[in-house]
Design a protein around this motif. Sequence first.
Motif, short mmCIF file in Angstrom:
data_model
loop_
_atom_site.label_atom_id
_atom_site.label_comp_id
_atom_site.label_asym_id
_atom_site.label_seq_id
_atom_site.Cartn_x
_atom_site.Cartn_y
_atom_site.Cartn_z
N LEU A 77 21.63 27.20 -27.73
CA LEU A 77 22.33 26.37 -28.89
C LEU A 77 22.67 27.42 -30.19
O LEU A 77 23.62 27.50 -30.52
CB LEU A 77 21.82 25.27 -29.51
CG LEU A 77 21.82 23.89 -28.37
CD1 LEU A 77 21.25 22.77 -28.93
CD2 LEU A 77 23.33 23.66 -28.21
N ASN A 78 21.73 28.13 -30.42
CA ASN A 78 21.65 29.01 -31.51
C ASN A 78 22.50 30.16 -31.20
O ASN A 78 23.43 30.61 -32.19
CB ASN A 78 20.27 29.51 -31.85
CG ASN A 78 20.28 30.49 -33.14
OD1 ASN A 78 21.01 30.11 -34.08
ND2 ASN A 78 19.69 31.24 -33.28
N PHE A 96 25.04 30.05 -29.13
CA PHE A 96 26.37 29.45 -29.03
C PHE A 96 27.12 29.22 -30.39
O PHE A 96 28.10 29.75 -30.73
CB PHE A 96 26.39 28.13 -28.33
CG PHE A 96 27.58 27.41 -28.30
CD1 PHE A 96 28.48 27.90 -27.37
CD2 PHE A 96 28.02 26.26 -29.01
CE1 PHE A 96 29.99 27.05 -27.04
CE2 PHE A 96 29.40 25.57 -28.82
CZ PHE A 96 30.21 26.07 -27.92
N GLN A 97 26.29 28.70 -31.46
CA GLN A 97 26.83 28.63 -32.53
C GLN A 97 26.95 29.84 -33.36
O GLN A 97 27.91 30.33 -34.21
CB GLN A 97 25.77 27.76 -33.56
CG GLN A 97 24.56 28.23 -33.89
CD GLN A 97 24.64 29.23 -35.37
OE1 GLN A 97 25.50 29.25 -36.08
NE2 GLN A 97 23.53 30.01 -35.52
N PHE A 150 30.38 31.65 -32.71
CA PHE A 150 31.36 31.05 -33.83
C PHE A 150 31.42 31.42 -35.23
O PHE A 150 32.35 31.72 -35.90
CB PHE A 150 31.79 29.67 -33.55
CG PHE A 150 32.13 29.26 -31.95
CD1 PHE A 150 33.49 29.68 -31.54
CD2 PHE A 150 31.18 28.84 -30.90
CE1 PHE A 150 33.71 29.33 -30.03
CE2 PHE A 150 31.64 28.79 -29.73
CZ PHE A 150 32.76 28.88 -29.32
N THR A 151 30.28 31.32 -35.72
CA THR A 151 30.09 31.19 -36.81
C THR A 151 29.42 32.73 -37.53
O THR A 151 29.72 33.22 -38.61
CB THR A 151 28.75 30.44 -37.47
OG1 THR A 151 27.66 30.65 -37.10
CG2 THR A 151 29.12 29.00 -37.10
N CYS A 184 23.14 34.47 -37.68
CA CYS A 184 22.21 34.52 -36.97
C CYS A 184 20.93 34.80 -37.56
O CYS A 184 20.90 35.92 -38.23
CB CYS A 184 22.09 35.71 -35.83
SG CYS A 184 20.85 35.69 -34.65
#
Length: 67
Positions: A38-39, A41-42, A45-46, A49
Motif C-alpha cells: 500500500l505504501n 502504491f501511494q 501517485f504522491t 516515501c
Amino acid sequence: MSIDRVVLAFAGVMILVGIALAYYVHPYWIALPIFVGLNMFQAAFTGFCPLAIILKKLGVKPGQAFN
C-alpha cells in the motif's frame, strides 16, 4: 546505488520477510507485506516515501523517482 534502487530493494525484502513470517510464525504477519504494498502504491501517485526521505537525509545519491 540510488535512492530508487534502495527503496525497491528494501520493499522487496520486507515483502519476502513478511510472507515468510506469515507462513512460519503467524498469519497476522501478512499485514507487513500489505502495508509495504500500500505504501508503494501511494508513493507512485504522491511521490511521498518515508524511506526515501530518510535516505536523502543520510546522503544517498538521489534517483529519478524521489527528487
